[in-house]
Every structure is written in structure tokens, then in C-alpha cells.
Design a protein around this motif. Structure first.
Motif, PDB file in Angstrom:
ATOM      1  N   GLN A 124      43.045  32.736  45.520  1.00 15.72           N
ATOM      2  CA  GLN A 124      43.308  33.603  44.385  1.00 15.72           C
ATOM      3  C   GLN A 124      41.998  34.118  43.797  1.00 15.72           C
ATOM      4  O   GLN A 124      40.943  33.479  43.906  1.00 15.72           O
ATOM      5  N   GLU A 147      45.095  38.288  41.685  1.00 12.87           N
ATOM      6  CA  GLU A 147      45.718  38.465  42.992  1.00 12.87           C
ATOM      7  C   GLU A 147      45.655  37.154  43.762  1.00 12.87           C
ATOM      8  O   GLU A 147      44.750  36.334  43.560  1.00 12.87           O
ATOM      9  N   ASP A 167      51.750  38.113  49.399  1.00 10.18           N
ATOM     10  CA  ASP A 167      50.635  38.826  48.791  1.00 10.18           C
ATOM     11  C   ASP A 167      51.110  39.287  47.424  1.00 10.18           C
ATOM     12  O   ASP A 167      52.106  40.023  47.320  1.00 10.18           O
ATOM     13  N   SER A 194      49.964  40.453  43.201  1.00  9.36           N
ATOM     14  CA  SER A 194      48.952  40.858  42.235  1.00  9.36           C
ATOM     15  C   SER A 194      49.609  41.017  40.875  1.00  9.36           C
ATOM     16  O   SER A 194      50.819  41.234  40.768  1.00  9.36           O
TER      17      SER A 194
END
Length: 730
Positions: A364, A388, A414, A416
Motif C-alpha cells: 500500500q 492505493e 487493485d 484506490s
């Protein structure tokens, strides 16, 4: 259910205000006053007694007194906070607060309702069971922190603040040995280098080589593990500029999570001793897959701060890499209570009905840019936030005694998050202020992978989802006097949407809705008896919408679902009283009334009723203790501490149907310590769980779809002791 009456609260507060006024009028010389406590609950330093947030602040001395060596130990001393072992991973914890909990922290793409922060940086609960080295203080913020801390703090936040180097040399070395051949070493050194430069280095090592449980299947003692963590920081500081670079590393391993088998039909334990457990291991490629936990993480934080005029600009940049997060567990305690098999597909006692091995990694990056300042009667804070992360996790399951190996479940995430936030406080008078704040958050998630579909065939899945929310805060503050501070707030929180990782493909790609919270809170913070007593109260009414909880459906198995709306009304209190120069008394407690106000059709289909208690929600919690500190001759000082802690009963899942198979009973424990110190030397004997209470602290029942008549109860750690020596460097 406990109903907290408004009239009762009014009478209580009125009595406290009257007592305060009376004691202020007749104050006389007495013992030393309580020292002021500074917190950063609003992302700037302020006195605990004038911060309009329900906060428990534990400094170094309190951490020693309460024997808090890791985050796991916090639950006994903080109102409305619950901490329990995770059902799968020895590195993760189950963290609950004010009726909201995250049970699936071992899953790398789960989302929590209580945020964990280290020096203001968000950390996953996956590896939250870390040991503490040199900590300045721990702040537990209760209630939604959706404005200044952001996502995944809809129930509260825990912020661990490590000690920073300065212009004075300090340090210590500590060595301890205790029950079950447990060794512990700690070291810390900090001080100036040259000019405006300073540095610090800390490390902690723990090894337990003797198990406190006995696995009746293998005959081995289990419950062993080790941990090593270190942190180094270099700092450059002037009157207007402060910069620090911190690097850290931690690794932990253990022989896994175990449980004691209990018969569902009779609730009889298979073994009379609570710490006798059972686990059966499958064989994969000729190798035995045994329970275990292993976690490694490392990272770097860069903190910059500039002061110019009446404003301060702060930048916090952080990177964390967790290359290894491994665990394996038998969820069914070897099905020891299963009936003798009558057919070829029946559960066989002594084998695993459901065994899972997980391999994962996570990294991260986060950036928080914050500007704060004052303009006349206005104090304000504004900021931008970016986060993220990438996670990979594969589950390999075995069923039916290990004979059926499931299709591996592979997950890639993935994600964010971006946010903009601001909060301001305007003082209309010296006594009356108004607070307004808000935060807009947008999360983006891409989940891909491959796992079995409903027919058991490997199937790809993919999902792109976006979740956004504005969360606000409004409040008023009123100083009744220099020693009485009151506040009332309305605050909101947001827990990001996530996925039901138990669902088959492609259904897992359908996201669960975000959890939302609206909370009203009134509080009073009082300093009484000429500032020798501190009493802080908070009354709240909280509504959680689209609460995500786990359940076990007959003939289906595990699922996560947006179960419905939960309302929690509560009263919290914390007391510190310096009764004399040598005696300090402590007490805290919470009365909670958790209840469903709405249930989804999916939750109702499992048989849940509106009258059932929500999961991981207790009605009562409390602790009380005292400390005696006195000279005993020469320059030797004795410190004696004792405390008693209580937490009420709670169920483990939403579809518990009031079944005692998933009920954690009410629990009372006691801790004590005795220390002798002289100059730079101290010797301490500490004992935890004096009553040797080993009742279950986690309960899981998979019998509704495995038909094995076995529920698994994870026991609490028994009574332990530790003798430690410390040398302070001066």
C-alpha cells in the motif's frame, strides 16, 4: 436489553455538576493533581479534557500498568472496545467497537469498521497483532471519525503513536522471562546527533517455545510463536520545519489457530480441559498441511511539517510492503464430536471437515497533505488524501476429511481511495464554540481472479466498482467552567464497499454495499476534587445502515451479506482519581443497547429475528483497578497495580438464532503487577488472568452445512506470569 433513560442521564450529569461546584468551592490542599493529557484526536495537539471526542489515551505508564504489550491487550481497558483472536490467522485480530465489528480481517480485501493507525498511517487488521516497542501513547477514538480520519472509521479508530527522537538522550533495555518458556527483549535508544539532527532506534523480540494448548490428535503442545520488530527514525527539526524519515520491519510466526471441539446436540466438550484442542491436517502431494501462521511486513514513512505565520502544512507519505501473509487452519476442530459414520459420505471423527490454507501478499501507498491554522476566532484544518493498495490471496480448501480438494480460489484486488476534507471550529465566546466539518471520499476497486462456480468448475471473474460518499460532522462545545467541558456532535462514517469472498464465481464480482453510520453524541469532561479526579462521560445513539456481517446458511455454507440496520444506544464512563499521594484509582465502563431496526430479506431467510442480538455486540463492559506507588526504604520505590475486567456475552454471527454453540459467555479476568525500582534499575513481576479463565473467546459452528455435530470453541489464554528487568539509559 438495557434501556438508557434520558431522565437518568440528566440526573447523573446534574449531580456531577453540583458535586463539581461544591468541591471547587471548598477545595483544600490535597494530593498531587493529575497531570494534563495531550491527544491528537483532531489531527492537532490539544488537551484531552477539551477535545470533543470520546477518547481513551494511554501513555507509557498506563501501558505498563495495564500490561499492554500488543494491540491485542487493549480491549480490557477501553469502554465499548472489543478485541478477540481471529478465527483463521494468528497475526490478525477481530476488532469491534460500539456494536460494529470486522470478523474477516484475515481476508486481505476485507474492510474494517474500526480503523487502525500507526503514527497516523492506516494499517490493515491483517497484521494488527504486532508487539509494541517504544510507544509514546495509544489513543482510542470512539464514534465515527469520518471527517479527519476518513474511510473505515465509522465505529472509531485506534492510533498508535511511537516515541520520536529529540534533543535529549534517552533509552532503555528490558529483558523478561515468563510462563510457557516465553522470552521477551526490548531496547530503545534516542538522542541528538549534531546540530538539528536526532535519531532513534527500537526493537522488540518475543519467543514462546512451550505451548499452552494440547492438540489431542497429534499429542503436541501448541500455542508457540515468535515475533521480531524494529524501527529506526532520523529527524531534522527547527522552530519552523520538522522532517523525519522512519523505516520499520516486523515478522511473526506461530503454529496456528486451534479450537476445542464441542458437540452441537448436547453442548458437551469433547475434552474436559478447555485448553485441550483438536486439529486434523490434510495431505497435499504427499506432504502434511499443518496449521500455521506467518507474516512479514516492512515500510517507510516520511513526515514533513512547515510552520509559517498562523498556519502549518503537514505531509505524511507512507509505503508498506507485506510480501508474506500465510496461514492454515482446521475450522472444524477435527470433527471430534461427529457421530460414527453410517455411510461413505458421513463426517469421520478425527478428520477435518473444512481445512483452509491461505497464501497472500499486500502493498500500500498513502499520501496525506494537511493544512491547518487559526484566523481570529476560527481554528481550521483542511486536507487531501490518497491511498492505493494491491492484494493477492489464494485460498486452498479441503473438505470431507481432506479427501476432497477444492478448486483454488484466486483473488487479485487493485484499489484506490481519494478524499478531500475540512473541519473548522469557531469560538463565539471564550466558552461557546461551533464545529463543522466534512469529507468527500471516492473509492475505486478492481477485483479479478478465478474460483469454482456453483457446479465446482474453475471460472474467471472480474469486477470494477466505485464507491463514493460525503460524510459530515456538526457540533457545539460549551465550557461550563475551567474544569467542566461539554459537547454535542452529529457525525457520519463510511466503510467502503467490499465483496463476499465466500461466494462462488462469478457471483463474487457483485459487490456488497458500503456501510454507513449516523451518530449523535453528547459528552461531559470533568476535573473534580481540585483536579485530583477526572471523569469523562459520553452518551451516544448510533445507527448503522447496510451492516455487513457473516453467517452460515444451512445447505449453503458461509456468506457475507448486508444484513440490515442496527441501532446502538450507549453510555460510556472513564474515571481517574488521585486519592492520595500514593494511591490512584481507575475505572471505566460501558452500557450498550444494540438492536436490529431493519433486516434484509436475505438475513430473514436464515431465520434471524428482529429480537435477536446483533453479532459481536455485548450489553455491559467494565474495568476497575488501582495503583499504589510509595518509597519502601532508601531510594527504592514500590509500585503495585491490580485490575478487574468484565465483558458481557456476545454471539459470533448474525444467524446465531440464539444458539449457545456460537455464544461467547460473559468473562471476568484480573491482572496484577509488582515493581521495585531504584535509580536506573527496575524489577517487575506481572500476572495476567489471575482467575485462569479459559472459556471460549471465539466460537464457530459449521455443522449446519457439514453435518458433523461439531462446533469449535477457541479458548482464552490461561494465567501467565512474567518477570522482567529494565535498565534506563540516562
Amino acid at each position: 436489553m438495557i434501556r438508557i433513560q434520558t431522565d437518568t442521564l440528566r440526573s447523573t450529569i446534574a449531580g456531577i455538576l453540583l458535586m463539581s461546584a461544591t468541591t471547587a468551592a471548598v477545595a483544600a490542599e490535597g494530593p498531587t493533581v493529575l497531570s494534563e493529557v495531550t491527544v491528537t484526536a483532531e489531527r492537532r495537539e490539544a488537551s484531552l479534557q477539551t477535545t470533543p471526542v470520546a477518547v481513551t489515551a494511554l501513555g507509557g505508564s498506563e501501558l505498563d500498568r495495564l500490561q499492554i504489550n500488543s494491540i491485542r491487550d487493549l480491549g480490557t481497558s477501553t469502554p465499548s472496545l472489543g478485541i478477540a483472536p481471529n478465527i483463521a490467522s494468528g497475526s490478525a485480530i477481530t476488532l469491534s467497537m460500539r456494536g460494529n465489528a470486522e470478523q474477516n480481517a484475515a481476508v486481505l480485501f476485507s474492510e474494517g469498521g474500526v480503523g487502525l493507525y500507526v503514527d497516523g498511517v492506516y494499517r490493515r487488521l491483517t497484521a494488527a497483532g504486532f508487539d509494541l516497542a517504544e510507544v509514546e501513547r495509544i489513543e482510542v477514538l470512539r464514534g465515527p471519525q469520518g471527517t479527519l480520519f476518513g474511510r473505515n472509521t465509522l465505529a472509531g479508530a485506534v492510533n498508535v503513536i511511537t516515541k520520536r527522537p529529540g534533543d535529549e538522550f534517552e533509552g532503555n533495555v528490558e529483558a523478561g522471562y515468563g510462563a510457557y518458556q516465553t522470552s521477551r527483549l526490548r531496547a530503545y535508544v534516542a538522542g541528538p546527533l549534531s546540530g538539528n539532527w536526532s535519531a532513534s532506534l527500537s526493537a522488540v523480540y518475543r519467543d514462546r517455545s512451550e505451548g499452552w494448548m494440547t492438540d489431542r490428535i497429534s499429542g503436541k503442545d501448541v500455542g508457540t510463536g515468535d515475533y521480531f520488530g524494529g524501527q529506526g527514525e532520523v529527524r531534522y527539526a527547527t522552530d519552523t520545519f520538522d522532517a523525519s524519515l522512519k523505516v520499520f520491519y516486523a515478522q511473526a510466526s506461530s503454529d496456528g489457530v486451534y479450537a476445542s471441539p464441542v458437540a452441537v446436540n448436547t453442548l458437551e466438550r469433547a475434552y474436559s480441559k478447555h485448553t485441550d484442542v483438536a486439529s486434523a491436517s490434510p495431505t497435499d502431494g504427499g506432504k502434511v498441511v499443518s496449521p500455521m501462521t506467518k507474516n512479514q511486513q516492512q515500510g517507510v514513512d516520511l513526515n514533513l511539517s512547515w510552520k509559517f505565520g498562523d498556519m502549518t502544512l503537514k505531509s505524511t507519505t507512507s509505503y508498506l510492503d507485506m510480501p508474506d501473509d500465510l496461514w492454515a487452519v482446521d475450522f472444524t476442530a477435527a470433527q471430534v464430536a461427529a457421530f460414527p459414520p453410517a455411510g461413505p459420505y458421513d463426517a469421520v471423527p478425527g478428520t477435518s471437515g473444512f481445512f483452509r490454507k491461505s497464501t497472500g501478499d499486500q502493498e500500500q501507498f498513502s499520501q496525506d497533505l494537511q493544512l491547518s491554522g487559526t484566523a481570529g476566532s476560527l481554528d481550521w484544518t483542511a486536507g487531501l488524501y490518497y491511498y492505493e493498495e494491491k492484494t493477492n490471496q489464494t485460498f486452498q480448501d479441503w473438505f470431507a476429511g481432506g479427501f476432497f480438494k477444492a478448486v483454488p480460489a484466486v483473488h487479485h484486488l487493485d484499489a484506490s481511495s481519494q478524499a478531500v476534507y475540512a473541519q473548522g471550529r469557531y469560538a463565539f465566546t471564550d466558552r461557546f464554540s461551533v464545529v463543522l466539518g466534512g469529507r468527500y471520499t471516492k473509492d475505486e476497486k478492481d477485483l479479478t481472479g478465478n474460483k469454482a462456480n456453483g457446479a465446482g468448475a474453475p471460472t474467471d471473474f472480474a469486477s470494477h466498482d466505485s464507491f463514493s460518499r460525503f460524510t459530515g460532522k456538526a457540533g457545539v462545545e460549551f465550557k461550563v467552567s475551567d474544569t467542566i467541558f461539554t459537547y454535542a456532535t452529529f457525525s457520519q462514517g463510511f466503510k467502503s464497499g467490499t465483496y463476499d469472498y465466500y461466494s462462488a464465481a462469478p457471483g463474487i464480482a457483485q459487490p456488497l454495499d458500503p456501510e454507513l453510520v449516523d451518530s449523535f453524541e453528547v459528552g461531559a469532561k470533568l476535573e473534580l476534587l481540585d483536579r485530583r479526579m477526572r471523569l469523562n462521560l459520553a452518551l451516544f445513539d448510533t445507527k448503522y445502515t447496510d451492516l455487513v456481517v457473516g453467517t452460515i446458511e444451512p445447505n449453503v455454507g458461509l456468506i457475507n451479506t448486508n444484513a440490515g440496520t442496527e441501532r446502538v444506544t450507549g453510555l460510556e464512563a472513564e474515571l481517574t482519581w488521585r486519592a492520595s499521594d500514593i494511591l490512584t484509582i481507575y475505572a471505566s465502563g460501558a452500557l450498550l443497547d444494540p438492536r436490529w431496526t431493519e433486516l434484509s430479506a436475505g438475513a430473514l431467510s436464515t431465520g434471524v429475528k428482529m429480537s435477536d442480538a446483533p453479532p459481536l455486540s455485548y450489553e455491559k463492559q467494565g474495568s476497575a483497578g488501582f495503583s499504589v506507588s510509595t518509597p519502601v526504604g532508601g531510594n527504592v520505590r514500590m509500585d503495585f497495580n491490580a485490575s478487574v475486567n468484565y465483558i458481557g456475552e456476545q454471539y459470533q454471527n448474525v444467524a446465531h438464532l440464539n444458539s449457545p454453540t456460537v455464544l461467547d459467555p460473559a468473562r471476568t479476568t484480573a491482572d496484577t503487577s509488582l515493581q521495585f525500582s531504584s535509580g536506573q534499575h527496575s524489577l517487575t513481576l506481572a500476572v495476567k488472568n489471575l482467575t485462569d479463565n479459559t472459556d471460549q473467546v471465539v466460537a464457530s459452528d459449521f455443522s449446519t452445512f457439514l453435518y458433523n455435530n461439531t462446533t469449535a470453541w477457541t479458548p482464552a489464554e490461561p494465567r501467565t506470569w512474567e518477570l522482567r528487568y529494565r535498565y534506563d539509559l540516562k
